[in-house]
Design an enzyme around this catalytic site. Structure first.
Site, PDB file in Angstrom:
ATOM      1  N   ALA A 185      15.733 -15.179  14.425  1.00  0.00           N
ATOM      2  CA  ALA A 185      14.289 -15.410  14.388  1.00  0.00           C
ATOM      3  C   ALA A 185      13.528 -14.144  14.753  1.00  0.00           C
ATOM      4  O   ALA A 185      13.919 -13.391  15.644  1.00  0.00           O
ATOM      5  CB  ALA A 185      13.915 -16.533  15.350  1.00  0.00           C
ATOM      6  N   THR A 242      15.185  -4.490   6.938  1.00  0.00           N
ATOM      7  CA  THR A 242      14.771  -3.337   6.139  1.00  0.00           C
ATOM      8  C   THR A 242      15.903  -2.741   5.321  1.00  0.00           C
ATOM      9  O   THR A 242      15.666  -1.870   4.495  1.00  0.00           O
ATOM     10  CB  THR A 242      14.202  -2.235   7.047  1.00  0.00           C
ATOM     11  OG1 THR A 242      15.228  -1.824   7.964  1.00  0.00           O
ATOM     12  CG2 THR A 242      12.987  -2.726   7.819  1.00  0.00           C
ATOM     13  N   LYS A 243      17.148  -3.192   5.579  1.00  0.00           N
ATOM     14  CA  LYS A 243      18.280  -2.674   4.815  1.00  0.00           C
ATOM     15  C   LYS A 243      19.281  -3.785   4.531  1.00  0.00           C
ATOM     16  O   LYS A 243      19.254  -4.836   5.177  1.00  0.00           O
ATOM     17  CB  LYS A 243      18.940  -1.516   5.539  1.00  0.00           C
ATOM     18  CG  LYS A 243      19.481  -1.811   6.910  1.00  0.00           C
ATOM     19  CD  LYS A 243      20.015  -0.523   7.539  1.00  0.00           C
ATOM     20  CE  LYS A 243      20.518  -0.754   8.957  1.00  0.00           C
ATOM     21  NZ  LYS A 243      21.003   0.493   9.570  1.00  0.00           N
ATOM     22  N   HIS A 254       0.844  -1.191   0.000  1.00  0.00           N
ATOM     23  CA  HIS A 254       0.000   0.000   0.000  1.00  0.00           C
ATOM     24  C   HIS A 254       0.878   1.239   0.000  1.00  0.00           C
ATOM     25  O   HIS A 254       1.986   1.225   0.519  1.00  0.00           O
ATOM     26  CB  HIS A 254      -0.920   0.025   1.225  1.00  0.00           C
ATOM     27  CG  HIS A 254      -1.782  -1.188   1.339  1.00  0.00           C
ATOM     28  ND1 HIS A 254      -2.913  -1.366   0.584  1.00  0.00           N
ATOM     29  CD2 HIS A 254      -1.655  -2.293   2.106  1.00  0.00           C
ATOM     30  CE1 HIS A 254      -3.451  -2.534   0.884  1.00  0.00           C
ATOM     31  NE2 HIS A 254      -2.710  -3.115   1.800  1.00  0.00           N
ATOM     32  N   SER A 300      13.237 -18.448  11.894  1.00  0.00           N
ATOM     33  CA  SER A 300      11.782 -18.489  11.720  1.00  0.00           C
ATOM     34  C   SER A 300      11.161 -17.109  11.885  1.00  0.00           C
ATOM     35  O   SER A 300      11.671 -16.245  12.600  1.00  0.00           O
ATOM     36  CB  SER A 300      11.162 -19.455  12.729  1.00  0.00           C
ATOM     37  OG  SER A 300      11.364 -18.987  14.045  1.00  0.00           O
TER      38      SER A 300
END
Length: 198
Positions: A172, A177-178, A125, A154
């Protein structure tokens, strides 16, 4: 005796679902290498046709709780949009993971993808409400590349534009994000450097 019963039960699940999965891959135009194995039915949506999914040799996919009790309750999902590519290298092992591909997701040889892991190469989105509420346009996407011999724990989430170097370990529950250099351990939300693997 219990081990024998478990092996029989697993074989009864593995053999028919492996045939079903191979047939489904073939019908959607996916390329699957030799010695492919699976336990449980994989949810396959290959809208990219014959170049959309390319799976190497000696790959095994868990898509059932029976095959891996800690793998999670979800099926393995491979959703590849038109014009996108999902590339899975030789010797990769996957448990109950989700791949949603708008552009490209590539997984290097002998990488392990832990149970419940989700790898997305897009934002589903827009961050702008005017776009989100009016046709959901301006959605960003970027390729995800995972190197060779990586271990992904996991319930990890790997987001768009991320490159993970060879022989990394992702703890886990991490949210990546980078990009991560080769040979490092990262963990957390968002994932952060823990140490170098020596």
């Amino acid at each position: 005796m219990i081990k024998l019963l478990y092996r029989i039960k697993r074989a009864l699940v593995t053999i028919p679902t492996n045939i079903i999965n191979r047939l489904h891959f073939a019908l959607t135009g996916a390329k699957v290498g030799d010695n492919f194995g699976s336990c449980g039915t994989i949810l396959i949506r290959n809208y990219a046709g014959k170049n959309g999914i390319n799976i190497g040799k000696n790959v095994f996919v868990n898509s059932a709780r029976l095959a891996n009790p800690i793998g999670g309750d979800t099926k393995t999902i491979m959703f590849v949009c038109k014009g996108a590519k999902l590339i899975i290298g030789d010797g990769v092992k996957i448990s109950n993971a989700t791949f949603f591909v708008k552009n490209s997701i590539s997984i290097g040889d002998q990488t392990f993808v832990g149970g419940g892991t989700r790898i997305y190469d897009l934002d589903f989105h827009s961050v702008y409400p005017e776009y989100r509420l009016n046709g959901n346009s301006h959605i960003l996407f970027a390729p995800v590349t995972i190197g060779k011999r990586v271990f992904i724990g996991s319930n990890v989430q790997i987001l768009k534009g991320v490159t993970i170097g060879d022989e990394c370990v992702i703890g886990a529950g991490s949210v990546v994000t980078k990009s991560i250099p080769p040979g490092q351990i990262w963990a957390g939300n968002p994932a952060k450097f823990i140490k170098t693997i020596k």
